[in-house]
Scaffold this motif. Structure first.
Motif, PDB file in Angstrom:
ATOM      1  N   GLY A 105       0.803  -1.217   0.000  1.00  0.00           N
ATOM      2  CA  GLY A 105       0.000   0.000   0.000  1.00  0.00           C
ATOM      3  C   GLY A 105       0.835   1.266   0.000  1.00  0.00           C
ATOM      4  N   LEU A 106       2.126   1.132   0.322  1.00  0.00           N
ATOM      5  CA  LEU A 106       3.050   2.262   0.276  1.00  0.00           C
ATOM      6  C   LEU A 106       3.958   2.103  -0.937  1.00  0.00           C
ATOM      7  CD1 LEU A 106       4.168   2.272   4.031  1.00  0.00           C
ATOM      8  CD2 LEU A 106       2.617   3.911   2.943  1.00  0.00           C
ATOM      9  N   PRO A 107       4.170   3.161  -1.713  1.00  0.00           N
ATOM     10  CA  PRO A 107       5.068   3.040  -2.867  1.00  0.00           C
ATOM     11  C   PRO A 107       6.496   2.780  -2.414  1.00  0.00           C
ATOM     12  CG  PRO A 107       4.462   5.333  -2.496  1.00  0.00           C
ATOM     13  CD  PRO A 107       3.603   4.515  -1.578  1.00  0.00           C
ATOM     14  N   PRO A 108       7.258   1.946  -3.131  1.00  0.00           N
ATOM     15  CA  PRO A 108       8.644   1.660  -2.742  1.00  0.00           C
ATOM     16  C   PRO A 108       9.519   2.901  -2.868  1.00  0.00           C
ATOM     17  CG  PRO A 108       8.177   0.773  -4.918  1.00  0.00           C
ATOM     18  CD  PRO A 108       6.867   1.256  -4.376  1.00  0.00           C
ATOM     19  N   VAL A 109      10.390   3.094  -1.898  1.00  0.00           N
ATOM     20  CA  VAL A 109      11.321   4.221  -1.911  1.00  0.00           C
ATOM     21  C   VAL A 109      12.725   3.662  -2.114  1.00  0.00           C
ATOM     22  CG1 VAL A 109      12.225   6.209  -0.655  1.00  0.00           C
ATOM     23  CG2 VAL A 109       9.828   5.537  -0.360  1.00  0.00           C
ATOM     24  N   ASP A 110      13.225   3.771  -3.342  1.00  0.00           N
ATOM     25  CA  ASP A 110      14.541   3.229  -3.667  1.00  0.00           C
ATOM     26  C   ASP A 110      15.606   3.884  -2.801  1.00  0.00           C
ATOM     27  OD1 ASP A 110      15.378   1.178  -5.268  1.00  0.00           O
ATOM     28  OD2 ASP A 110      16.088   2.456  -6.896  1.00  0.00           O
ATOM     29  N   GLY A 111      16.467   3.062  -2.183  1.00  0.00           N
ATOM     30  CA  GLY A 111      17.545   3.593  -1.358  1.00  0.00           C
ATOM     31  C   GLY A 111      17.175   3.800   0.099  1.00  0.00           C
ATOM     32  N   ALA A 112      15.881   3.661   0.429  1.00  0.00           N
ATOM     33  CA  ALA A 112      15.464   3.766   1.827  1.00  0.00           C
ATOM     34  C   ALA A 112      15.608   2.412   2.505  1.00  0.00           C
ATOM     35  CB  ALA A 112      14.017   4.234   1.916  1.00  0.00           C
ATOM     36  N   TYR A 113      15.968   2.427   3.773  1.00  0.00           N
ATOM     37  CA  TYR A 113      16.057   1.177   4.509  1.00  0.00           C
ATOM     38  C   TYR A 113      14.679   0.521   4.589  1.00  0.00           C
ATOM     39  CZ  TYR A 113      20.721   2.655   5.994  1.00  0.00           C
ATOM     40  OH  TYR A 113      22.023   3.053   6.009  1.00  0.00           O
ATOM     41  N   ALA A 114      14.640  -0.802   4.431  1.00  0.00           N
ATOM     42  CA  ALA A 114      13.393  -1.560   4.504  1.00  0.00           C
ATOM     43  C   ALA A 114      13.130  -1.985   5.949  1.00  0.00           C
ATOM     44  CB  ALA A 114      13.475  -2.768   3.577  1.00  0.00           C
ATOM     45  N   GLY A 115      12.022  -2.672   6.161  1.00  0.00           N
ATOM     46  CA  GLY A 115      11.684  -3.196   7.482  1.00  0.00           C
ATOM     47  C   GLY A 115      10.648  -2.356   8.195  1.00  0.00           C
ATOM     48  N   PHE A 116       9.517  -2.979   8.556  1.00  0.00           N
ATOM     49  CA  PHE A 116       8.399  -2.234   9.134  1.00  0.00           C
ATOM     50  C   PHE A 116       8.366  -2.199  10.653  1.00  0.00           C
ATOM     51  CE2 PHE A 116       5.890  -3.142   5.044  1.00  0.00           C
ATOM     52  CZ  PHE A 116       6.213  -1.901   4.518  1.00  0.00           C
ATOM     53  N   GLU A 117       8.951  -3.207  11.327  1.00  0.00           N
ATOM     54  CA  GLU A 117       8.858  -3.208  12.797  1.00  0.00           C
ATOM     55  C   GLU A 117      10.095  -3.831  13.416  1.00  0.00           C
ATOM     56  OE1 GLU A 117       6.015  -5.711  14.794  1.00  0.00           O
ATOM     57  OE2 GLU A 117       6.281  -7.356  13.373  1.00  0.00           O
ATOM     58  N   GLY A 118      10.285  -3.561  14.713  1.00  0.00           N
ATOM     59  CA  GLY A 118      11.420  -4.129  15.418  1.00  0.00           C
ATOM     60  C   GLY A 118      11.411  -3.740  16.881  1.00  0.00           C
ATOM     61  N   CYS A 119      12.569  -3.912  17.497  1.00  0.00           N
ATOM     62  CA  CYS A 119      12.726  -3.610  18.926  1.00  0.00           C
ATOM     63  C   CYS A 119      14.112  -2.996  19.133  1.00  0.00           C
ATOM     64  CB  CYS A 119      12.584  -4.890  19.739  1.00  0.00           C
ATOM     65  SG  CYS A 119      13.044  -4.735  21.485  1.00  0.00           S
ATOM     66  N   GLY A 120      14.195  -2.043  20.033  1.00  0.00           N
ATOM     67  CA  GLY A 120      15.484  -1.435  20.324  1.00  0.00           C
ATOM     68  C   GLY A 120      15.382  -0.469  21.491  1.00  0.00           C
ATOM     69  N   GLU A 121      16.468   0.265  21.711  1.00  0.00           N
ATOM     70  CA  GLU A 121      16.527   1.226  22.814  1.00  0.00           C
ATOM     71  C   GLU A 121      16.583   2.643  22.246  1.00  0.00           C
ATOM     72  OE1 GLU A 121      19.559   2.721  26.369  1.00  0.00           O
ATOM     73  OE2 GLU A 121      19.879   0.771  25.396  1.00  0.00           O
ATOM     74  N   ILE A 122      15.751   3.510  22.783  1.00  0.00           N
ATOM     75  CA  ILE A 122      15.777   4.912  22.360  1.00  0.00           C
ATOM     76  C   ILE A 122      16.993   5.587  22.982  1.00  0.00           C
ATOM     77  CG2 ILE A 122      14.586   7.140  22.528  1.00  0.00           C
ATOM     78  CD1 ILE A 122      11.968   5.682  22.295  1.00  0.00           C
ATOM     79  N   ILE A 123      17.862   6.155  22.131  1.00  0.00           N
ATOM     80  CA  ILE A 123      19.096   6.780  22.622  1.00  0.00           C
ATOM     81  C   ILE A 123      19.116   8.292  22.400  1.00  0.00           C
ATOM     82  CG2 ILE A 123      20.455   4.666  22.366  1.00  0.00           C
ATOM     83  CD1 ILE A 123      21.625   5.835  19.794  1.00  0.00           C
ATOM     84  N   ALA A 124      18.115   8.829  21.720  1.00  0.00           N
ATOM     85  CA  ALA A 124      18.001  10.278  21.546  1.00  0.00           C
ATOM     86  C   ALA A 124      16.555  10.594  21.204  1.00  0.00           C
ATOM     87  CB  ALA A 124      18.934  10.789  20.454  1.00  0.00           C
ATOM     88  N   ALA A 125      16.099  11.779  21.615  1.00  0.00           N
ATOM     89  CA  ALA A 125      14.700  12.144  21.369  1.00  0.00           C
ATOM     90  C   ALA A 125      14.569  13.646  21.166  1.00  0.00           C
ATOM     91  CB  ALA A 125      13.825  11.688  22.540  1.00  0.00           C
ATOM     92  N   ASN A 126      13.673  14.008  20.268  1.00  0.00           N
ATOM     93  CA  ASN A 126      13.309  15.406  20.046  1.00  0.00           C
ATOM     94  C   ASN A 126      11.784  15.469  19.988  1.00  0.00           C
ATOM     95  OD1 ASN A 126      13.242  18.120  19.414  1.00  0.00           O
ATOM     96  ND2 ASN A 126      13.752  17.829  17.259  1.00  0.00           N
ATOM     97  N   ALA A 127      11.171  15.041  21.081  1.00  0.00           N
ATOM     98  CA  ALA A 127       9.719  14.876  21.091  1.00  0.00           C
ATOM     99  C   ALA A 127       9.109  15.330  22.412  1.00  0.00           C
ATOM    100  CB  ALA A 127       9.374  13.418  20.819  1.00  0.00           C
TER     101      ALA A 127
END
Length: 346
Positions: free
Chosen positions: A64-86
């Motif tokens: 449903g989303l057009p492919p963006v050539d050169g953009a990193y793939a992958g829709f979900e995951g897990c990790g640690e937030i190390i910086a925020a501007n929110a």
């Protein structure tokens, strides 16, 4: 306080407009500068990221989303937030382990770092491992939402195709908790006992001469009036033709798109004369339309099910950058073996 990284290594989309091209040729391992955070964004150091069927369809340019050539793939995951501007929410999230969803149209999460909206990050309970936490958004949330929709439609039982998938198994588990019976449809005989043990009320093999008769009988006996359809193509009308008058098909995937350009079909006669209906479900739309408290409530419900061992994602294996492309090809053909997990910082 962590130093803000300057570069990011990961698998970018290499779009090929050829359905016969191997999936592993559709991604390229690259390293590129890591941009600074815009307002509302956070930086996540990725621990684990799975491959989902939706990722495969996206790589083929059929999502449903057009492919963006050169953009990193992958829709979900897990990790640690190390910086925020929110703002205050970002400050609260900083340093926390989160399940993360990629911002649509931007870089995905098959990389060492991911930048996404703070609102797309859900703090993860400590009891849940990284590989399991990386899978709690797309499939488990879809399983819960599908059964909740079936309840709204008044279903006493549902038919679920591709039932050995992670969504299918989640549906069986959650439906049982909600008192809804399940008719599981699978291609492989090896999955029959597995799904019966999981709690499916009926398991029916598609590649038998008696398939239609078995499904008609089971649908009538259990009053199955909702189809949860991940396959599309001719599977939708074939299955719906065996279901009662007034049944609804909820199409949430199109696994045929990983092999075939046909998106979906329906039986006009059944729509007219059996008053059957077809509707779609996309988790991104649900989350986009939901209130924040609804999304957090869904997340808490799903994580509780994981922590209690009711939900569990089958894992085929964890792979670093070197082994991931080969594992991608395996997953495309053998999805029921379990998730392939990328560990980009291992």
């Amino acid at each position: 306080m962590s130093t803000y990284p300057t570069t990011n290594k990961g698998f970018a989309l290499n779009f090929i407009d050829n359905l016969d091209a191997p999936l592993s040729d559709r991604i390229t391992l690259i390293e590129k500068p890591l941009p600074k955070l815009k307002r509302g964004e956070v930086l996540v150091k990725m621990s684990a990221a799975p491959i989902n069927p939706s990722d495969l369809v996206y790589l083929m340019g059929k999502y449903g989303l057009p492919p963006v050539d050169g953009a990193y793939a992958g829709f979900e995951g897990c990790g640690e937030i190390i910086a925020a501007n929110a703002g205050l929410y970002g400050k609260w999230l900083n340093g926390k382990r989160v399940a993360v969803s990629a911002t649509p149209g931007k870089d995905g999460v098959w990389a060492q770092y991911a930048i996404t909206k703070a609102s797309y990050c859900l703090p993860v309970r400590k009891e849940i491992s990284d590989d399991q936490a990386s899978t709690i958004i797309v499939n488990p949330c879809t399983s819960v939402c599908l059964i909740e929709r079936a309840k709204e439609l008044g279903a006493k039982a549902v038919v679920i195709n591709a039932a050995a998938s992670q969504v299918g198994k989640g549906v069986i588990r959650y439906a049982k908790m909600q008192g809804i019976k399940t008719i599981a449809i699978v291609r492989s005989k090896s999955n029959v006992a597995v799904l019966e043990q999981l709690g499916a009320d009926r398991v029916i093999l598609t590649d038998t001469e008696s398939f239609r008769d078995e499904l008609k009988l089971a649908s009538k006996e259990l009053k199955a009036t909702v189809l949860l359809d991940a396959v599309a193509d001719v599977d939708t009308p074939k299955t719906m033709s065996c279901m009662p008058i007034g049944s609804t098909g909820i199409v949430y995937g199109r696994l045929t798109e990983t092999q075939d350009p046909i998106g979906g079909q329906f039986a006009v006669a059944d729509v007219i004369f059996k008053n059957q209906k077809i509707e779609g479900f996309w988790l991104a739309t649900y989350i986009g339309n939901a209130k924040p408290w609804q999304v957090l409530g869904l997340s808490k419900k799903v994580q509780k099910l994981f922590a209690e061992g009711i939900f569990q994602t089958d894992i085929y294996g964890q792979f670093d950058f070197d082994g991931f492309a080969t594992a991608l090809e395996h997953y495309a053909v053998h999805k029921s073996d379990g998730k392939v997990i990328l560990t980009p910082n291992a």
